[in-house]
Design an enzyme around this catalytic site. Sequence first.
Site, PDB file in Angstrom:
ATOM      1  N   GLY A 232       2.795  -1.051   4.295  1.00  0.00           N
ATOM      2  CA  GLY A 232       2.871   0.357   3.929  1.00  0.00           C
ATOM      3  C   GLY A 232       4.310   0.763   3.674  1.00  0.00           C
ATOM      4  O   GLY A 232       4.870   0.529   2.601  1.00  0.00           O
ATOM      5  N   GLY A 233       4.944   1.356   4.677  1.00  0.00           N
ATOM      6  CA  GLY A 233       6.286   1.925   4.538  1.00  0.00           C
ATOM      7  C   GLY A 233       7.291   1.022   3.842  1.00  0.00           C
ATOM      8  O   GLY A 233       8.013   1.465   2.936  1.00  0.00           O
TER       9      GLY A 233
ATOM     10  N   HIS B 119      -9.555   1.218   4.646  1.00  0.00           N
ATOM     11  CA  HIS B 119      -8.300   1.351   5.381  1.00  0.00           C
ATOM     12  C   HIS B 119      -8.521   2.279   6.571  1.00  0.00           C
ATOM     13  O   HIS B 119      -9.323   3.211   6.499  1.00  0.00           O
ATOM     14  CB  HIS B 119      -7.215   1.919   4.449  1.00  0.00           C
ATOM     15  CG  HIS B 119      -5.858   1.915   5.080  1.00  0.00           C
ATOM     16  ND1 HIS B 119      -5.455   2.895   5.952  1.00  0.00           N
ATOM     17  CD2 HIS B 119      -4.833   1.036   4.994  1.00  0.00           C
ATOM     18  CE1 HIS B 119      -4.216   2.611   6.364  1.00  0.00           C
ATOM     19  NE2 HIS B 119      -3.822   1.483   5.793  1.00  0.00           N
TER      20      HIS B 119
ATOM     21  N   ASN C 202       0.869  -1.179   0.000  1.00  0.00           N
ATOM     22  CA  ASN C 202       0.000   0.000   0.000  1.00  0.00           C
ATOM     23  C   ASN C 202       0.904   1.227   0.000  1.00  0.00           C
ATOM     24  O   ASN C 202       1.494   1.566   1.023  1.00  0.00           O
ATOM     25  CB  ASN C 202      -0.885  -0.045   1.260  1.00  0.00           C
ATOM     26  CG  ASN C 202      -1.683   1.232   1.440  1.00  0.00           C
ATOM     27  OD1 ASN C 202      -1.777   2.059   0.536  1.00  0.00           O
ATOM     28  ND2 ASN C 202      -2.278   1.389   2.627  1.00  0.00           N
ATOM     29  N   TRP C 203       1.017   1.850  -1.169  1.00  0.00           N
ATOM     30  CA  TRP C 203       1.984   2.955  -1.301  1.00  0.00           C
ATOM     31  C   TRP C 203       1.471   4.259  -0.702  1.00  0.00           C
ATOM     32  O   TRP C 203       2.217   5.237  -0.631  1.00  0.00           O
ATOM     33  CB  TRP C 203       2.346   3.167  -2.776  1.00  0.00           C
ATOM     34  CG  TRP C 203       3.073   2.021  -3.412  1.00  0.00           C
ATOM     35  CD1 TRP C 203       3.311   0.783  -2.870  1.00  0.00           C
ATOM     36  CD2 TRP C 203       3.664   1.996  -4.714  1.00  0.00           C
ATOM     37  NE1 TRP C 203       4.003  -0.003  -3.759  1.00  0.00           N
ATOM     38  CE2 TRP C 203       4.231   0.723  -4.904  1.00  0.00           C
ATOM     39  CE3 TRP C 203       3.752   2.930  -5.751  1.00  0.00           C
ATOM     40  CZ2 TRP C 203       4.900   0.361  -6.080  1.00  0.00           C
ATOM     41  CZ3 TRP C 203       4.409   2.567  -6.924  1.00  0.00           C
ATOM     42  CH2 TRP C 203       4.974   1.292  -7.081  1.00  0.00           C
ATOM     43  N   LYS C 204       0.194   4.290  -0.352  1.00  0.00           N
ATOM     44  CA  LYS C 204      -0.417   5.504   0.227  1.00  0.00           C
ATOM     45  C   LYS C 204      -0.165   6.708  -0.681  1.00  0.00           C
ATOM     46  O   LYS C 204      -0.125   6.553  -1.898  1.00  0.00           O
ATOM     47  CB  LYS C 204       0.094   5.726   1.652  1.00  0.00           C
ATOM     48  CG  LYS C 204      -0.105   4.473   2.513  1.00  0.00           C
ATOM     49  CD  LYS C 204       0.060   4.679   3.974  1.00  0.00           C
ATOM     50  CE  LYS C 204      -0.189   3.359   4.702  1.00  0.00           C
ATOM     51  NZ  LYS C 204      -0.132   3.494   6.149  1.00  0.00           N
TER      52      LYS C 204
ATOM     53  N   GLY D 126       2.403   2.364  10.761  1.00  0.00           N
ATOM     54  CA  GLY D 126       3.349   3.462  10.609  1.00  0.00           C
ATOM     55  C   GLY D 126       4.053   3.851  11.896  1.00  0.00           C
ATOM     56  O   GLY D 126       4.713   4.880  11.968  1.00  0.00           O
TER      57      GLY D 126
ATOM     58  N   GLU E  53      -6.947   4.691   7.667  1.00  0.00           N
ATOM     59  CA  GLU E  53      -6.763   6.124   7.370  1.00  0.00           C
ATOM     60  C   GLU E  53      -7.998   6.694   6.668  1.00  0.00           C
ATOM     61  O   GLU E  53      -8.348   7.858   6.872  1.00  0.00           O
ATOM     62  CB  GLU E  53      -5.483   6.323   6.540  1.00  0.00           C
ATOM     63  CG  GLU E  53      -4.243   6.140   7.402  1.00  0.00           C
ATOM     64  CD  GLU E  53      -3.017   5.590   6.684  1.00  0.00           C
ATOM     65  OE1 GLU E  53      -2.964   5.626   5.446  1.00  0.00           O
ATOM     66  OE2 GLU E  53      -2.108   5.100   7.394  1.00  0.00           O
TER      67      GLU E  53
ATOM     68  N   SER F  80       3.262  -2.044  10.336  1.00  0.00           N
ATOM     69  CA  SER F  80       4.716  -2.154  10.527  1.00  0.00           C
ATOM     70  C   SER F  80       5.277  -3.525  10.166  1.00  0.00           C
ATOM     71  O   SER F  80       6.155  -4.045  10.849  1.00  0.00           O
ATOM     72  CB  SER F  80       5.108  -1.746  11.953  1.00  0.00           C
ATOM     73  OG  SER F  80       4.749  -0.390  12.192  1.00  0.00           O
TER      74      SER F  80
ATOM     75  N   GLU G 242      -5.566  -4.880  10.604  1.00  0.00           N
ATOM     76  CA  GLU G 242      -4.522  -3.889  10.840  1.00  0.00           C
ATOM     77  C   GLU G 242      -4.809  -3.149  12.142  1.00  0.00           C
ATOM     78  O   GLU G 242      -5.623  -2.215  12.163  1.00  0.00           O
ATOM     79  CB  GLU G 242      -4.483  -2.866   9.699  1.00  0.00           C
ATOM     80  CG  GLU G 242      -4.175  -3.458   8.349  1.00  0.00           C
ATOM     81  CD  GLU G 242      -3.631  -2.403   7.404  1.00  0.00           C
ATOM     82  OE1 GLU G 242      -2.469  -2.518   7.005  1.00  0.00           O
ATOM     83  OE2 GLU G 242      -4.363  -1.444   7.091  1.00  0.00           O
TER      84      GLU G 242
HETATM   85  P1  PGA Z   1       2.799   0.378   7.626  1.00  0.00           P
HETATM   86  O1  PGA Z   1       1.331   0.589   6.966  1.00  0.00           O
HETATM   87  O2  PGA Z   1       3.326  -0.910   7.072  1.00  0.00           O
HETATM   88  O3  PGA Z   1       3.594   1.578   7.191  1.00  0.00           O
HETATM   89  O4  PGA Z   1       2.598   0.309   9.102  1.00  0.00           O
HETATM   90  C1  PGA Z   1       0.460  -0.483   6.795  1.00  0.00           C
HETATM   91  C2  PGA Z   1      -0.852  -0.002   6.229  1.00  0.00           C
HETATM   92  O5  PGA Z   1      -1.311   1.082   6.574  1.00  0.00           O
HETATM   93  O6  PGA Z   1      -1.491  -0.696   5.406  1.00  0.00           O
END
Ligand code: PGA
Length: 252
Positions: free
Chosen positions: A235-236, A96, A10-12, A174, A98, A214, A168
Amino acid sequence: MARRPLMAGNWKMFKTVSESVDLVKKLKDSLSGVKDRDALVCPPFTALAAVSEVLKGSAVTLGAQNMNDNVQGAFTGEISPAMLKDAGCAYVILGHSERRQYYFETDALVNKKCKLALEQGLTPIVCVGEQLAEREAGRTFPVVESQVKGSLGGLTPEQAGKVVVAYEPVWAIGTGKTATPDQAQEVHAFVRDWIGRLFGSSIADGMRILYGGSVKPDNIDSLMAQKDIDGGLVGGASLKAEDFTRIVKFLS
Ligand code: PGA
């Protein structure tokens, strides 16, 4: 039932078109020999078509991070499921945390999007997970239960069989704070149990449930060793070719 692992990046809101193309060229190369698992990238909308072009003939698949809950219409600034398919997407991330937190998406909206995605031939990755205060108050299970029921309610077993769920925990996203493999496994088993009650045990056995929060090269192996963890929503660490490659190649 043996479930095929899925690692989703997930590149956000990161990467321009040229940066996206650079990254995905590297992944196409580094993941070319991978056969027994699925790798998925979810770049921002603006990069989807260009990334799709690069991915042609590769085993890496393409998804989007969100979509509108209507087929088409006067919805300024929104993107329809048909547009995502046209851009080459097979998957779409829905609900998600967010989106739930900053754009006020509810289970009812996620449910509507989920049904529409399925009707339009996209595989939804439906996200659930508790906030830190909810975990600390001992409310993880009821929160996750109501998200699962609210987001997937009304699907037929056949439709549910096409859905991917991502657990999640919001406090792990994050933050560098991963749920321990045991903490994650406990909730994954709980989600699978609810899927079984709602849609039957064969749907539950076949459903891919991803862990997110994470996920890194150094914790993916222990997460994937858990029996109900079928992949990661990353994500990251999905923004670096080397890290995401290592994650996709877990335990190998
Ligand atoms: P993260 O994000 O790996 O940076 O914690 C995961 C996500 O939000 O899907």
